[in-house]
Write a protein that holds these residues in place. Structure first.
Motif, PDB file in Angstrom:
ATOM      1  N   GLU A   1      -4.199  -4.278  51.929  1.00  0.00           N
ATOM      2  CA  GLU A   1      -3.930  -5.554  52.865  1.00  0.00           C
ATOM      3  C   GLU A   1      -4.800  -5.453  54.172  1.00  0.00           C
ATOM      4  O   GLU A   1      -4.899  -6.319  54.755  1.00  0.00           O
ATOM      5  N   MET A   2      -5.070  -4.108  54.350  1.00  0.00           N
ATOM      6  CA  MET A   2      -6.003  -3.969  55.772  1.00  0.00           C
ATOM      7  C   MET A   2      -7.314  -4.382  55.639  1.00  0.00           C
ATOM      8  O   MET A   2      -8.101  -4.779  56.383  1.00  0.00           O
ATOM      9  N   VAL A   3      -7.775  -4.847  54.470  1.00  0.00           N
ATOM     10  CA  VAL A   3      -9.336  -5.310  54.254  1.00  0.00           C
ATOM     11  C   VAL A   3      -9.315  -6.753  54.744  1.00  0.00           C
ATOM     12  O   VAL A   3      -8.519  -7.609  54.323  1.00  0.00           O
ATOM     13  N   ARG A   4     -10.194  -7.168  55.524  1.00  0.00           N
ATOM     14  CA  ARG A   4     -10.420  -8.552  55.827  1.00  0.00           C
ATOM     15  C   ARG A   4     -10.475  -9.440  54.853  1.00  0.00           C
ATOM     16  O   ARG A   4     -11.274  -8.750  53.544  1.00  0.00           O
ATOM     17  N   GLN A   5      -9.931 -10.459  54.663  1.00  0.00           N
ATOM     18  CA  GLN A   5      -9.964 -11.500  53.544  1.00  0.00           C
ATOM     19  C   GLN A   5     -11.496 -11.593  52.897  1.00  0.00           C
ATOM     20  O   GLN A   5     -12.496 -12.170  53.885  1.00  0.00           O
ATOM     21  N   GLY A   6     -11.604 -11.536  52.030  1.00  0.00           N
ATOM     22  CA  GLY A   6     -13.016 -11.976  51.378  1.00  0.00           C
ATOM     23  C   GLY A   6     -14.103 -11.106  51.298  1.00  0.00           C
ATOM     24  O   GLY A   6     -15.210 -10.885  50.764  1.00  0.00           O
ATOM     25  N   ALA A   7     -13.514  -9.731  52.024  1.00  0.00           N
ATOM     26  CA  ALA A   7     -14.617  -8.427  52.047  1.00  0.00           C
ATOM     27  C   ALA A   7     -14.316  -7.529  50.886  1.00  0.00           C
ATOM     28  O   ALA A   7     -13.025  -7.495  50.471  1.00  0.00           O
ATOM     29  N   GLU A   8     -15.189  -6.727  50.482  1.00  0.00           N
ATOM     30  CA  GLU A   8     -14.873  -5.705  49.490  1.00  0.00           C
ATOM     31  C   GLU A   8     -14.129  -4.531  49.945  1.00  0.00           C
ATOM     32  O   GLU A   8     -13.389  -3.922  49.197  1.00  0.00           O
ATOM     33  N   LYS A   9     -14.654  -4.074  51.272  1.00  0.00           N
ATOM     34  CA  LYS A   9     -14.026  -2.979  51.652  1.00  0.00           C
ATOM     35  C   LYS A   9     -13.838  -3.014  53.339  1.00  0.00           C
ATOM     36  O   LYS A   9     -14.816  -3.487  53.891  1.00  0.00           O
ATOM     37  N   ALA A  10     -13.115  -2.200  53.935  1.00  0.00           N
ATOM     38  CA  ALA A  10     -13.316  -2.090  55.361  1.00  0.00           C
ATOM     39  C   ALA A  10     -13.668  -0.583  55.739  1.00  0.00           C
ATOM     40  O   ALA A  10     -13.485   0.331  54.857  1.00  0.00           O
ATOM     41  N   ILE A  11     -14.338  -0.573  56.822  1.00  0.00           N
ATOM     42  CA  ILE A  11     -14.844   0.695  57.249  1.00  0.00           C
ATOM     43  C   ILE A  11     -14.673   1.129  58.727  1.00  0.00           C
ATOM     44  O   ILE A  11     -14.812   0.267  59.487  1.00  0.00           O
TER      45      ILE A  11
END
Length: 578
Positions: free
Chosen positions: A53-63
Motif C-alpha cells: 500500500e506504500m507504493v504510489r498508485q500506478g507505479a510498479e515499485k517504491a524505492i
C-alpha cells in the motif's frame, strides 16, 4: 550521519531527493501534506515493516535510498560488518536501499548486497532513532529499557553484566549435565548395558593406534606377492646375473670402466668421469644385493592374507559404529569408559555435579545481586537527571522513576532467602514510570495519555540516553505535540542544544521550534489533474519568513506576522550563538 535521502513512487511522493547536514533540520507543512511520509521512508531504511500500500498508485515499485557517513564508532561498525560477512567501504559510507513492489515483494540492500529485514534492523538501530508514535519509540519498549539503563551505567555495569552472562550460561550447562546424569534407574541400567557391550566389543578387537594403516599395507603386499617377487627377481637378473643372451648391466659397466681406465693413461682429464662410473657401479651393485634380499623375503601366504582380510572386515564393522579410523574408535572407547565409570559410580558422580552446580549458582547469585544493586544506584542518578531535564522543559512537578521487579522461580537461583528467575541479563526486570502531577500515581511511560507530556518526556530521555544508544541521528516526529507558549520555547531550545552534538531531524507545527532550524524544508501537497503529489523544498531565508508567518497566522499573511517571523528568527540566532 544521514547525508542524503532519495524517495521515488512512495505514497504521495513521485520523486524527491533531500540532503542533510549536521545540526537541526526542520520539516514543516500543512496537516496532510506528507511530512509523515518522509519519516515513514526513514522507518523503512532502518528495518520498518513494508506494505504494498506504500507504493504510489500506478507505479510498479517504491524505492527509498539513504546515504550515511560513518564518522563515529568505526571499530564497532567494522566488527558488525565482519560478523555479517560484508566488506566495508573505504570512504566510510553506508548506502541502504529498500524496494517495495506493488505485488508485495520487499528487497533490502546494504552497500549493494541483499540483506534480510532482521539484518537491516541490526544495522538500522545504530544509524538513527525515530522518536514518534508510541509503537515506534524504542524508549517505550520495556525490553529495551534495561539495555539503555545498563549502557547509561557505563563500564562498571557492562563488566558486571558480562560476568553475569558468562556465569548464567555456565549455570545452565551445569544444570543440563546434572539433569542428563539424573536418569531413572531403569534408563541408567540400560545405558550401562549398552556401554559395556560397546566396550567389550572394542576391547576384544584389540586394535592399536595406526593398525588400520599397517593392515592395509601388509594386505596389499600379500595380495600382489607374485608380481612383487617377479619384479624383484627380474630386476636383480638384469642388474647382476645376466643371461645366456645378454650380459648384466654391471658386467657391461665394468667393461666400459676398463676401457676408460686404459684411456685415462693417455688423457688425465678422463679421471673424473672414471670416478663417476666407479661410484655408479658401487651403487648399482648395492641395489642389486638389496633386490636379492627383498626377493627372498617375498612369499605368497594365503593363510596370512585371509587373516588380514578378516581383521580389516572387523575394523570396517567397528568404523561404521564408532569412528572413521582406529584412532577415532579408541577415542570413543575412552569417552564411554568415562561415562561408564560415572554411571557405575552414580551417586558419587551426582554429588560432584550437584556441588559444581551449587558453586556456580552461588557465584551467579552474588554477581546478579551486585549487578542489581549497582543498577539501582544508576537508576536513581538517571531519574534525577530526567526530572531535571523535565523541569527545564516546563514540567517541574513531574515525577520519574525506574521500577525494579523480580519474579519468583523455584527453578532459578537463591538470592538471600528467596528463589528468583534469572537470565543472562541478571535478575532484574525494569520499567520507566512517570507521573505528571503531584498526587498522581506513577504509571508506565508507555501509558502516558497526554501527547505534550509524552513528547517532552521522550525528548528528555532521548537527550540523556542518545549517547549510550550509540546513534548519530535523532528523528523527532512532532515532539512538540500538545504544547505551546513557554513549553514550546523550552522544547525548541532543547532541540537546538541536542543538535550541537547530534544530527537532529524534526517534524513540527510550532513556529518556536521551526525558527531554530539550521536547515528548513517545507512540504506541500499539490494536485495536478486527477493526481496528488507531495513536493519538498529547502527554504531560503526569505522563504522561511513566509513559512513562519504562515505557521503563526494561517494562510492570511500580513506585515505584522511577517515582522513577527523576522523577530523570531533574529531571537533564535541570538539563542543559538549564546
Amino acid at each position: 550521519m544521514l547525508q542524503e535521502l532519495f524517495i521515488r513512487n512512495f505514497a504521495l511522493i513521485e520523486e524527491v531527493r533531500l540532503t542533510f547536514d549536521s545540526g537541526l533540520t526542520i520539516l514543516t507543512g500543512e496537516t496532510g501534506a506528507g511530512k509523515s511520509i518522509i519519516l515513514d521512508a526513514l522507518g523503512l531504511i532502518v528495518g520498518g515493516r513494508a506494505s504494498s500500500e506504500m507504493v504510489r498508485q500506478g507505479a510498479e515499485k517504491a524505492i527509498i535510498e539513504a546515504l550515511f557517513i560513518i564518522d563515529q564508532n568505526r571499530d564497532a561498525w567494522l566488527q558488525l560488518f565482519n560478523d555479517m560477512g560484508f566488506e566495508w567501504n573505504e570512504d566510510d559510507t553506508l548506502v541502504v536501499t529498500r524496494e517495495v513492489s506493488a505485488s508485495g515483494k520487499n528487497v533490502c540492500r546494504v552497500n549493494g548486497r541483499i540483506v534480510t529485514v532482521q539484518m537491516l534492523r541490526q544495522i538500522g538501530k545504530r544509524l538513527l532513532d525515530i522518536v514518534g508514535q508510541h509503537e515506534n519509540q524504542s524508549l517505550l519498549r520495556v525490553e529495551d529499557q534495561l539495555d539503555l539503563l545498563d549502557a547509561f551505567g557505563g563500564s562498571e555495569i557492562s563488566a558486571l553484566r558480562r560476568e553475569v552472562s558468562d556465569l548464567y550460561h555456565r549455570f545452565n550447562d551445569a544444570r543440563r549435565v546434572l539433569r542428563d546424569a539424573q536418569l531413572g534407574e531403569k534408563e541408567r541400567m540400560q545405558r550401562i548395558d549398552i556401554l559395556r557391550f560397546q566396550m567389550d566389543e572394542i576391547d576384544a578387537a584389540g586394535f592399536t593406534p595406526g593398525e588400520d594403516v599397517r593392515l592395509e599395507e601388509e594386505r596389499r603386499m600379500l595380495a600382489h606377492a607374485e608380481k612383487l617377487y617377479a619384479s624383484a627377481a627380474n630386476a636383480y637378473a638384469v642388474l647382476y646375473q645376466g643371461s645366456e643372451r645378454q650380459h648384466s648391466i654391471l658386467d657391461l659397466l665394468y667393461r666400459v670402466l676398463q676401457d676408460l681406465e686404459t684411456a685415462e693413461r693417455y688423457d688425465a682429464s678422463l679421471a673424473p668421469i672414471v670416478e663417476l662410473i666407479k661410484t655408479a657401479g658401487y651403487q648399482l651393485e648395492e641395489a642389486a644385493h638389496d633386490l636379492r634380499s627383498y626377493r627372498d623375503t617375498v612369499e605368497s601366504n594365503p593363510a596370512r592374507l585371509r587373516e588380514l582380510e578378516e581383521r580389516i572386515a572387523l575394523l570396517s564393522r567397528l568404523q561404521k559404529k564408532y569412528g572413521e579410523n582406529v584412532e577415532a574408535i579408541l577415542q570413543y572407547a575412552e569417552k564411554i569408559r568415562t561415562e561408564l565409570y560415572e554411571l557405575e559410580n552414580h551417586e558419587e558422580h551426582i554429588v560432584k555435579l550437584q556441588q559444581e552446580l551449587e558453586k556456580i549458582g552461588k557465584q551467579l547469585a552474588e554477581k546478579a545481586l551486585l549487578l542489581s544493586e549497582k543498577r539501582k544506584e544508576v537508576a536513581e542518578d538517571l531519574s534525577e537527571l530526567v526530572m531535571g531535564e523535565l523541569t527545564n522543559l516546563m514540567m517541574p512537578k513531574t515525577q520519574f522513576a525506574i521500577h525494579f521487579q523480580e519474579f519468583s522461580d523455584a527453578d532459578g537461583i537463591c538470592v538471600g532467602n528467596r528463589w528468583v528467575h534469572v537470565s543472562e541479563t541478571g535478575i532484574d526486570r525494569i520499567e520507566f514510570l512517570f507521573s505528571p502531577n503531584i498526587g498522581e500515581p506513577l504509571r508506565p511511560l508507555a501509558k502516558i495519555a497526554s501527547g505534550g507530556e509524552l513528547s517532552r518526556t521522550m525528548l528528555a530521555l532521548t537527550t540523556l540516553l542518545s549517547d549510550v544508544a550509540g546513534v548519530q541521528t535523532l528523528v523527532f516526529d512532532e515532539v512538540d505535540t500538545g504544547i505551546s507558549g513557554r513549553a514550546a520555547q523550552a522544547v525548541a531550545e532543547k532541540l537546538s542544544i541536542v543538535s550541537e552534538t547530534k544530527q537532529v531531524i524534526c517534524v513540527t507545527h510550532l513556529p518556536q521550534v521551526a525558527c531554530m532550524a539550521d536547515t528548513h524544508y517545507q512540504i506541500v501537497k499539490h494536485q495536478t489533474g486527477q493526481r496528488t503529489y507531495t513536493e519538498v523544498t529547502c527554504l531560503s531565508e526569505e522563504e522561511r519568513i513566509e513559512e513562519l508567518a504562515r505557521m503563526l497566522s494561517g494562510p492570511e499573511l500580513t506585515d505584522t506576522t511577517r515582522k513577527a517571523a523576522e523577530e523570531m528568527l533574529r531571537l533564535a540566532r541570538l539563542v543559538k550563538t549564546g
